[in-house]
Design a protein around this motif. Structure first.
Motif, short mmCIF file in Angstrom:
data_model
loop_
_atom_site.label_atom_id
_atom_site.label_comp_id
_atom_site.label_asym_id
_atom_site.label_seq_id
_atom_site.Cartn_x
_atom_site.Cartn_y
_atom_site.Cartn_z
N ARG A 36 0.96 -1.02 -0.06
CA ARG A 36 -0.06 0.16 0.00
C ARG A 36 0.85 1.20 -0.21
NH1 ARG A 36 -5.12 -0.40 1.88
NH2 ARG A 36 -5.06 1.82 3.11
N ILE A 37 0.43 2.34 -0.76
CA ILE A 37 1.14 3.43 -0.84
C ILE A 37 0.18 4.78 -0.46
CG2 ILE A 37 2.68 5.17 -2.09
CD1 ILE A 37 3.58 2.45 -2.31
N GLN A 81 -3.58 12.85 -9.17
CA GLN A 81 -4.02 12.53 -10.67
C GLN A 81 -3.04 11.46 -11.29
OE1 GLN A 81 -4.40 15.76 -13.42
NE2 GLN A 81 -5.77 14.43 -14.93
N SER A 82 -1.81 11.51 -11.09
CA SER A 82 -0.63 10.91 -11.66
C SER A 82 -0.80 9.48 -11.12
CB SER A 82 0.52 11.49 -11.55
OG SER A 82 0.36 12.79 -12.01
N PHE A 83 -1.13 9.21 -9.84
CA PHE A 83 -0.82 7.88 -9.05
C PHE A 83 -1.99 7.56 -8.26
CE2 PHE A 83 0.76 5.20 -6.13
CZ PHE A 83 1.62 3.95 -6.68
N PRO A 84 -2.41 6.41 -8.27
CA PRO A 84 -3.47 6.04 -7.32
C PRO A 84 -3.24 5.68 -6.01
CG PRO A 84 -3.08 4.03 -8.91
CD PRO A 84 -2.22 5.24 -9.33
N PHE A 85 -3.11 6.60 -5.06
CA PHE A 85 -2.74 6.27 -3.69
C PHE A 85 -3.68 5.67 -3.13
CE2 PHE A 85 -0.09 9.84 -5.17
CZ PHE A 85 1.30 9.46 -4.53
N ASP A 86 -3.33 4.88 -2.06
CA ASP A 86 -4.40 3.98 -1.18
C ASP A 86 -4.82 4.91 -0.13
OD1 ASP A 86 -4.09 1.30 -2.43
OD2 ASP A 86 -1.73 1.71 -2.18
N LYS A 87 -3.86 5.94 0.26
CA LYS A 87 -4.27 6.59 1.41
C LYS A 87 -3.64 8.04 1.35
CE LYS A 87 -3.86 4.96 5.62
NZ LYS A 87 -3.15 4.45 7.08
N ILE A 88 -4.55 8.99 2.07
CA ILE A 88 -3.97 10.33 2.07
C ILE A 88 -3.98 10.96 3.73
CG2 ILE A 88 -4.47 12.83 1.82
CD1 ILE A 88 -5.99 12.16 -0.78
N LYS A 89 -2.76 11.41 3.99
CA LYS A 89 -2.48 11.96 5.39
C LYS A 89 -2.57 13.18 5.50
CE LYS A 89 -0.36 9.11 8.14
NZ LYS A 89 0.83 8.54 8.95
N ILE A 90 -3.64 13.86 5.90
CA ILE A 90 -3.70 15.28 6.15
C ILE A 90 -2.42 15.84 7.17
CG2 ILE A 90 -4.89 17.33 7.09
CD1 ILE A 90 -7.40 15.57 6.54
#
Length: 789
Positions: free
Chosen positions: A683-684, A700-709
């Protein structure tokens, strides 16, 4: 003179005089042609044969002139010729003229050449008076001795001039002139001698009968001498044709040579090839017989060796640097010494240009044209010697461009080159001699301020000017690239007395300037040196710590926002320093990045975290941070795969966290590594979302599995309306893109309730649990970690 002309006009048959003159000139011209060929011949026997033929033709010509002129002489009395005296005069003419040309051939100095001319003049006079002894008429001959002496003197002088001219009679024009001079010499002696005669009739003198008439004798003599001359000319032409063919072959071979080839006798050019003519800017006819020292500026001609000098073109212009390889031609067996030297002359202009270019490139930066590190160190050493002698101060200013990497990464290397070139040009305009600027590499420059007056005031003024100059945007493809600079300054002799010490301390000051917010300058201070030494000491200790297991991992839990259930842990490294105690990452991670230890450190963290997580009974996720340097390593996917195989951890349980900033050093390589990691099942997660410079384009360039604020936004929820709005917008963006969002830095119940209300997927922070190490006596480490709630 009047008496000679009177004698010529009244006592001679002018028709036969003209015949005698033509025979004389033809014979003399032929003799000089043969003489020229003799001088160029190789081999003693060949030269002797040419010399014999030359003497024969010259002697017969002199004698034929005398005999035909005597036939034209009319006293009004019966006259005739005695065979003995007539033949003796022929022998004298041949012997003397052969000796004269032989002497001329070996003559090297003006006195010896004069001797050759005198031999010719005396030979003509001897032939005339020996021939006169065979002349008989009914009368006694009385002579005006003064006129005889004058005619002999004039004849000798003209003969000497003819033989002098013959020394350089290589061309037909010069041979004609020499022939005319010798013809005049013969005529002067003969007709001067005849004008000196007074015939007193005496019937008692008996004149012998003649077998042939005067006309027949004239024709016979002319024919015989003509045949001899034609034979000589034929020999010249035949040998000349053969030599011409051989010479043409040699010349074609010589003309094919790259170097100029010139043949020299003594100091005078004998021949040259096309390359030498081209270098000299002259035709071959203009070079032959020209002194070589007029063209080549050598300290004497090179002999059997190599020598460099300068060549002056015949047509004028700049001197040409050349090198000459000389070889003295040794005579072959049976050949006479020729005193010939062959020089191969090489044009050095191209080589000198190449050497200058190499020398320039060795001392200058290829992109900007400024001096490079080697040139700077050399000039700095010289400046320090002068400063030590004069007692003046000197400043070393290290310059590092701010935001250069961002511009280079965003706009490409050409944009970076444009920035560096513009920076160099601005430094050239700002820094005046004897001060100078140099490029050390990358975006690092240095300025050495020399003889600027009082320091540090002068250095501060220059730094202010440099900061203002370098802060002006650089125009690149209709875009303004804003590039500033940070400067570090060290002073001589206050901060050091060697170039290495001053550069090192200016670099320390530069580090402090960049650490202070960039766009400023800083002077070196003693505490900087102590700080640098401390950081270097820490770097050495950190290398040992990685090898001796002084590092330890702490784990901070991540929980679902809706119910608080722990769903994973983030691995955070600590350093258990034997003296300083437990050190947090912020105290040694920057040192690891500066010293190149971040790669072994990051590998240790990844391997240890995966090994620990694989031992947990509860298969929770484990998150590991990747540094920018790790992300751009080509073998990162292979390393992760190897660690997963060795530890037995399921790839779906490993979550690698990267920052947006880490992507932009080499965006394509970073995306390539992320895709390969994704293919492993890892997972990224995008860490610190919102703090980079292109968040939306990255998503948009890469399908990340999670975003950390980033916690800087979370900790300001309900404190600042904009921070609250940003958190709400990021959560909405995550739901729209179907990407789970994790909020970092959650510390209060109010923050947690807000995030739950906004449907945040996961939370992390002190409100959930603090980072803590694993306990050796506990089997359920994750359960212990969650007890901090």
């Amino acid at each position: 003179m009047f008496k000679v002309l009177t004698c010529l006009a009244t006592a001679h048959d002018l028709r036969l005089v003209v015949v005698a003159a033509f025979v004389c000139f033809g014979g003399c011209f032929t003799a000089f042609r043969l003489y020229s060929r003799m001088r160029e011949a190789a081999g003693v026997l060949v030269r002797a044969a040419w010399m014999l033929l030359t003497g024969l033709v010259a002697g017969c010509s002199v004698w034929a002139t005398h005999f035909i002129a005597m036939l034209s002489f009319d006293t009004g009395l019966p006259s005739g010729f005695l065979p003995g005296g007539t033949l003796a005069s022929l022998l004298v003419a041949v012997l003397f003229m052969g000796a004269a040309f032989a002497a001329a051939a070996v003559a090297r100095t003006p006195p010896t050449r004069a001797v050759a001319g005198m031999l010719a003049g005396l030979g003509i006079a001897a032939m005339h008076y020996v021939g006169m002894s065979g002349y008989v008429t009914e009368g006694r001959l009385s002579r005006d001795l003064s006129l005889v002496a004058a005619s002999i003197a004039i004849g000798a002088a003209l003969a000497a001039a003819a033989m002098w001219k013959a020394q350089r009679a290589h061309s037909a024009e010069r041979q004609v002139i020499a022939g005319l001079l010798l013809t005049l010499s013969i005529c002067a002696v003969h007709f001067g001698g005849m004008a000196a005669i007074t015939v007193i009739p005496d019937s008692s003198i008996q004149v012998p009968g003649q077998m042939l008439s005067s006309v027949m004798m004239t024709l016979a003599v002319t024919l015989i001498v003509g045949l001899i001359m034609l034979g000589g000319l034929a020999a010249v032409l035949i040998e000349g044709a053969a030599n011409a063919q051989a010479l043409n072959r040699l010349r074609r071979l010589a003309d094919a040579a790259y170097e100029g080839i010139v043949v020299v006798r003594g100091d005078r050019i004998q021949d040259a090839n096309a390359a030498f003519c081209a270098i000299s800017a002259a035709q071959i006819d203009d070079l032959v017989d020209r002194p070589l020292t007029e063209m080549l500026d050598f300290d004497g001609l090179p002999v059997e060796g190599r020598r460099e000098g300068r060549l002056r073109p015949v047509g004028g212009g700049a001197e040409i640097p050349v090198e000459a390889f000389a070889r003295v031609l040794e005579p072959g067996k049976g050949e006479a010494a020729e005193d010939l030297t062959v020089l191969a002359v090489r044009d050095l202009r191209e080589r000198r240009t190449a050497e200058e270019k190499i020398r320039y490139l060795a001392e200058h930066d290829g992109l900007t044209g400024l001096g490079n590190r080697n040139a700077m160190q050399k000039r700095l050493s010289q400046a320090l010697e002068q400063a030590a002698a004069s007692g003046e101060a000197l400043a070393v200013i290290c310059i590092d461009l701010d935001h250069f990497k961002e511009a280079n990464d965003l706009h490409g290397h050409q944009a970076g080159d444009a920035v560096l070139t513009a920076t160099a040009e601005r430094l050239r305009r700002t820094v005046t001699a004897p001060s100078f600027a140099a490029r050390l590499g990358g975006d690092e420059f240095v300025v050495i301020q020399i003889g600027a007056g009082h320091q540090p005031t002068a250095a501060a003024e220059l730094c202010s000017t440099l900061l203002e100059t370098l802060s002006t945007p650089v125009l690149y493809r209709d875009q303004n690239l804003r590039i500033g600079a940070s400067l570090g300054v060290s002073l001589y002799p206050h901060d050091g007395d060697t170039g290495g010490a001053l550069l090192a301390k200016a670099d320390m000051a530069l580090y402090r300037a960049k650490d202070s917010g960039r766009g400023v300058y800083a002077f070196f201070k003693r505490e900087m040196d102590e700080s640098i030494r401390e950081r270097r000491g820490l770097a050495r200790e950190l290398r040992e710590a990685i090898a001796t297991d002084e590092l330890v991992l702490h784990y901070q839990p991540l929980a679902r926002a809706e119910d608080g259930a722990v769903c994973g842990f983030e691995a955070l490294v600590r350093w258990r320093h034997p003296v300083r105690g437990l050190l947090p990452p912020m105290e040694f991670i920057p040192i690891a990045e500066e010293s190149g230890l971040i790669l072994p450190l990051g590998e240790w963290v990844l391997r240890q975290a995966c090994a620990d997580a694989a031992a947990w009974d509860n298969p929770l996720r484990i998150a590991v941070n990747l540094s920018p340097v790790q992300l751009h390593q080509p073998d990162l996917p292979a390393l992760v795969h190897s660690v997963l195989v060795e530890t037995g951890l399921n790839p779906s349980r490993l979550e690698l966290e990267i920052t947006e900033t880490a992507l932009f050093k080499d965006f394509q390589r970073a995306l390539g590594n992320l895709r390969r990691l994704k293919a492993l099942g890892v997972r990224i997660a995008m860490d610190d979302f919102g703090t980079g410079f292109s968040s939306l384009s990255t998503l948009q360039s890469f399908p990340f599995d999670k975003i950390k604020i980033d916690k800087s936004f979370v900790e300001n929820i309900h404190r600042h309306d904009r921070a609250t709005a940003i958190v709400r917008a990021v959560l909405s963006l995550g739901r729209s893109l179907d990407i789970p969002v994790t909020a970092e830095g959650v510390e209060t119940p109010e923050q947690l309730e807000f995030l739950r209300a906004e449907a945040c997927a996961e939370v992390q922070g002190y409100a959930i649990g603090r980072p803590a190490p694993l306990a050796a006596d506990e089997e359920e480490a994750p359960a212990r970690l969650t007890s901090h709630r």
